[in-house]
Write an enzyme that holds these catalytic residues in place. Structure first.
Site, PDB file in Angstrom:
ATOM      1  N   LYS A  30     -62.406  60.272  22.744  1.00 36.74           N
ATOM      2  CA  LYS A  30     -63.424  59.349  22.025  1.00 36.74           C
ATOM      3  C   LYS A  30     -64.019  58.299  22.808  1.00 36.74           C
ATOM      4  O   LYS A  30     -65.125  57.943  22.924  1.00 36.74           O
ATOM      5  CB  LYS A  30     -62.650  58.749  20.790  1.00 36.74           C
ATOM      6  CG  LYS A  30     -63.666  57.744  20.090  1.00 36.74           C
ATOM      7  CD  LYS A  30     -62.901  56.740  19.241  1.00 36.74           C
ATOM      8  CE  LYS A  30     -62.246  55.514  19.979  1.00 36.74           C
ATOM      9  NZ  LYS A  30     -61.778  54.636  19.044  1.00 36.74           N
ATOM     10  N   ARG A  35     -68.705  56.197  25.532  1.00 33.72           N
ATOM     11  CA  ARG A  35     -69.254  55.429  26.487  1.00 33.72           C
ATOM     12  C   ARG A  35     -70.489  56.428  27.290  1.00 33.72           C
ATOM     13  O   ARG A  35     -71.553  55.931  27.302  1.00 33.72           O
ATOM     14  CB  ARG A  35     -68.280  55.197  27.464  1.00 33.72           C
ATOM     15  CG  ARG A  35     -67.448  54.050  27.238  1.00 33.72           C
ATOM     16  CD  ARG A  35     -66.275  53.943  28.207  1.00 33.72           C
ATOM     17  NE  ARG A  35     -65.472  52.809  27.896  1.00 33.72           N
ATOM     18  CZ  ARG A  35     -64.693  52.434  26.878  1.00 33.72           C
ATOM     19  NH1 ARG A  35     -64.421  53.451  25.924  1.00 33.72           N
ATOM     20  NH2 ARG A  35     -64.187  51.223  26.873  1.00 33.72           N
ATOM     21  N   GLY A 112     -64.897  50.376  16.506  1.00 35.82           N
ATOM     22  CA  GLY A 112     -64.892  49.372  17.347  1.00 35.82           C
ATOM     23  C   GLY A 112     -65.914  49.464  18.532  1.00 35.82           C
ATOM     24  O   GLY A 112     -66.805  48.812  18.909  1.00 35.82           O
ATOM     25  N   GLN A 188     -63.122  45.582  24.803  1.00 32.76           N
ATOM     26  CA  GLN A 188     -64.511  46.259  24.455  1.00 32.76           C
ATOM     27  C   GLN A 188     -65.548  45.222  24.509  1.00 32.76           C
ATOM     28  O   GLN A 188     -66.820  45.543  24.937  1.00 32.76           O
ATOM     29  CB  GLN A 188     -64.322  46.783  22.963  1.00 32.76           C
ATOM     30  CG  GLN A 188     -63.549  48.009  22.901  1.00 32.76           C
ATOM     31  CD  GLN A 188     -63.637  48.521  21.485  1.00 32.76           C
ATOM     32  OE1 GLN A 188     -64.253  47.873  20.409  1.00 32.76           O
ATOM     33  NE2 GLN A 188     -63.020  49.738  21.252  1.00 32.76           N
ATOM     34  N   SER A 215     -55.908  45.955  27.413  1.00 32.25           N
ATOM     35  CA  SER A 215     -56.552  47.469  27.313  1.00 32.25           C
ATOM     36  C   SER A 215     -57.456  47.339  28.963  1.00 32.25           C
ATOM     37  O   SER A 215     -58.625  48.035  28.737  1.00 32.25           O
ATOM     38  CB  SER A 215     -57.331  47.733  26.364  1.00 32.25           C
ATOM     39  OG  SER A 215     -56.419  47.619  25.106  1.00 32.25           O
ATOM     40  N   GLU A 334     -53.287  51.065  22.288  1.00 35.09           N
ATOM     41  CA  GLU A 334     -53.541  52.147  21.237  1.00 35.09           C
ATOM     42  C   GLU A 334     -52.314  53.175  21.129  1.00 35.09           C
ATOM     43  O   GLU A 334     -52.272  53.727  20.151  1.00 35.09           O
ATOM     44  CB  GLU A 334     -54.667  52.891  21.688  1.00 35.09           C
ATOM     45  CG  GLU A 334     -54.939  53.821  22.952  1.00 35.09           C
ATOM     46  CD  GLU A 334     -55.935  54.392  23.637  1.00 35.09           C
ATOM     47  OE1 GLU A 334     -56.180  55.349  23.607  1.00 35.09           O
ATOM     48  OE2 GLU A 334     -56.822  53.475  23.745  1.00 35.09           O
ATOM     49  N   HIS A 361     -56.821  45.173  15.019  1.00 36.28           N
ATOM     50  CA  HIS A 361     -57.439  46.542  15.275  1.00 36.28           C
ATOM     51  C   HIS A 361     -57.796  47.302  13.701  1.00 36.28           C
ATOM     52  O   HIS A 361     -57.949  46.193  12.850  1.00 36.28           O
ATOM     53  CB  HIS A 361     -56.326  47.427  15.881  1.00 36.28           C
ATOM     54  CG  HIS A 361     -56.559  47.458  17.533  1.00 36.28           C
ATOM     55  ND1 HIS A 361     -56.358  48.635  18.231  1.00 36.28           N
ATOM     56  CD2 HIS A 361     -56.649  46.353  18.200  1.00 36.28           C
ATOM     57  CE1 HIS A 361     -56.576  48.102  19.535  1.00 36.28           C
ATOM     58  NE2 HIS A 361     -56.546  46.772  19.502  1.00 36.28           N
ATOM     59  N   ARG A 365     -52.036  46.152  12.930  1.00 33.20           N
ATOM     60  CA  ARG A 365     -50.944  47.358  13.390  1.00 33.20           C
ATOM     61  C   ARG A 365     -49.508  47.048  13.445  1.00 33.20           C
ATOM     62  O   ARG A 365     -48.634  47.586  13.123  1.00 33.20           O
ATOM     63  CB  ARG A 365     -51.355  48.054  14.609  1.00 33.20           C
ATOM     64  CG  ARG A 365     -52.655  49.111  14.326  1.00 33.20           C
ATOM     65  CD  ARG A 365     -53.055  49.755  15.461  1.00 33.20           C
ATOM     66  NE  ARG A 365     -53.772  50.757  15.221  1.00 33.20           N
ATOM     67  CZ  ARG A 365     -54.926  51.414  16.035  1.00 33.20           C
ATOM     68  NH1 ARG A 365     -54.781  51.035  17.410  1.00 33.20           N
ATOM     69  NH2 ARG A 365     -55.820  52.162  15.881  1.00 33.20           N
TER      70      ARG A 365
END
Length: 451
Positions: A30, A35, A112, A188, A215, A334, A361, A365
């Site tokens: 994904k 991207r 996201g 992000q 991340s 993740e 998220h 979570r």
């Protein structure tokens, strides 16, 4: 934390009768697919995406780009002559770039990448582009990104909330330049600014000013894909200033790109081999990759598995025992739900650290994992930046997913060895893996099964 759905949508998680033995082909990444769609849309000439992920998130991205006037044509990949693909392996998308069109309305769902990667691109349209999404999307942070775009010359209306809905009023270009952004809640924000930066008049210089940056491998992925599309990027990793990324304005090339399998989506299948003492092979696992999911080789080995990477792909063999782990997952957040599920089945305590950002998220979570594992008899406590998981004998019950795909797959892993686990809303796996229930049953279907 998003409320669980009505308990009528329950999926009886299949119990493994022994060690699984299967070869599982997971769909495309994904993160790479979305991207690649952005970069192809901004390129100077058409490009191809081979074996892209077709899931809710990637379809939302493609549909959003179509709403902005970008051409995306879909066709089956039936010939091995095209880009070296094995015959019959997936489909291809041809992306025909163009100037983003407005007015337009974009529905981001709860993706996201869509809610964050597209507003910078929308500044290049001439007219208003409105962004909205699922109820949870209206709670997820985008304010730091919108403020950064305003600093770079964009006009954006969000009623001062820092969340969706928001409208970008494009004027056909964006000045760009230098901007500081706190990306502590999501890397992000930085990737979003970098991806469209080659089309900004001055490019961009992004300076991260937050206390932490989760991340980071996803930013490395963004940089790697920008460079392969022809962009000039200066980064901390390449001798640049710490915490600063620079992209020079310039044309991007349309590419013919084969999408790697989604290594994070391989996690539940590899975990199945570990917790059942079986063996699972994931074909086409790349020898070198920027995907954070590659860390599974190290993490699951520390938890008792044996990993072999060869011409068949990555094979994980379980020993029948699962060990606890003390792990900083800040770069691979993740993976936390799946690691937590495995840790709940371990023979010792686990501490998962560096993932406070997971509270923002698809759902919170950390709270969700604590509540749901404990409801099955577990012993999980939240820490300031993660989870502490102590081994306990688990029992059956309903595992709620809060419309979060990684919660759903974590519940399925637990159900392999805990009798009578029912996973609520297994269909939420369609966010990144639409065929997950069928793939899971096929994995358990027989010795040496190919999925």
């Amino acid at each position: 934390m998003t409320e669980p759905r009505h308990p009528s949508a329950l999926w009886p998680a299949p119990l493994a009768s022994g060690g699984v033995d299967a070869t599982v082909t997971v769909p495309g990444s994904k993160s790479v697919t979305n991207r690649a769609l952005i970069l192809a849309s901004l390129a100077a000439d058409p490009g191809w995406l081979r074996r892209p992920l077709r899931s809710r998130d990637s379809v939302l991205m493609a549909d959003a780009l179509r709403a902005l006037g970008i051409g995306i044509e879909e066709m089956a990949s039936s010939s091995s002559a095209v880009s070296g693909l094995p015959e019959g392996r997936g489909e291809s998308w041809r992306v025909i770039p163009g100037t983003p069109q407005a007015p337009a309305s974009v529905h981001v769902g709860n993706a996201g990448t869509v809610m964050r990667f597209l507003p910078p691109l929308a500044t290049l349209a001439e007219g208003p582009v409105r962004f909205d999404g699922d109820p949870r999307a209206r709670q997820r942070p985008v304010g730091a990104l919108l403020d950064a775009l305003r600093h770079l010359g964009a006009r954006i209306d969000d009623d001062g909330h820092g969340c969706l809905p928001a409208t970008v009023h494009g004027i056909g270009s964006l000045d760009g330049g230098s901007v500081s952004v706190d990306a502590s809640s999501s890397s992000q924000f930085i990737s979003a600014l970098l991806l469209s930066a080659p089309r900004f008049n001055q490019g961009v210089e992004v300076r991260h000013v937050g206390a932490t940056l989760p991340s980071l491998p996803h930013i490395r992925m963004t940089v790697d894909m920008l460079r392969k599309a022809g962009a000039q990027v200066d980064t901390p990793d390449s001798g640049g200033e710490p915490g600063v990324w620079r992209v020079t304005p310039g044309a991007l090339r349309g590419r013919d790109l084969v999408i790697e399998p989604d290594l994070s989506n391989a996690q539940p299948f590899l975990a199945a081999a570990l917790v059942t003492g079986g063996r699972v092979t994931i074909p086409d696992w790349p020898v070198a990759t920027t995907q954070p999911g590659d860390a599974l080789r190290r993490i699951l080995t520390e938890m008792g598995g044996d990993c072999t990477l060869d011409e068949r792909g990555l094979t994980l063999t379980g020993s029948g025992r699962v060990h606890g782990i003390d792990a900083d997952l800040s770069e691979v957040g993740e993976l936390t739900p799946g690691i937590a599920a495995v840790a709940a089945l371990a023979d010792g305590e686990s501490v998962l650290r560096g993932v406070a950002h997971l509270r923002m998220h698809e759902t919170d979570r950390l709270a969700a994992l604590t509540k749901e594992i404990n409801a099955l008899g577990g012993d999980v406590t939240e820490t300031a930046d993660g989870l502490r998981i102590r081994p306990r004998q688990l029992h059956g019950g309903v595992f709620h997913t809060y419309e979060d795909h990684r919660l759903a797959t974590a519940g399925a892993v637990l159900g392999l060895v805990v009798k009578d686990v029912e996973v609520e809303d297994i269909a939420t796996t369609g966010k990144t893996m639409p065929d997950f229930p069928e793939m899971w049953h096929e994995m358990l279907g027989g010795s040496g099964a190919r999925v």
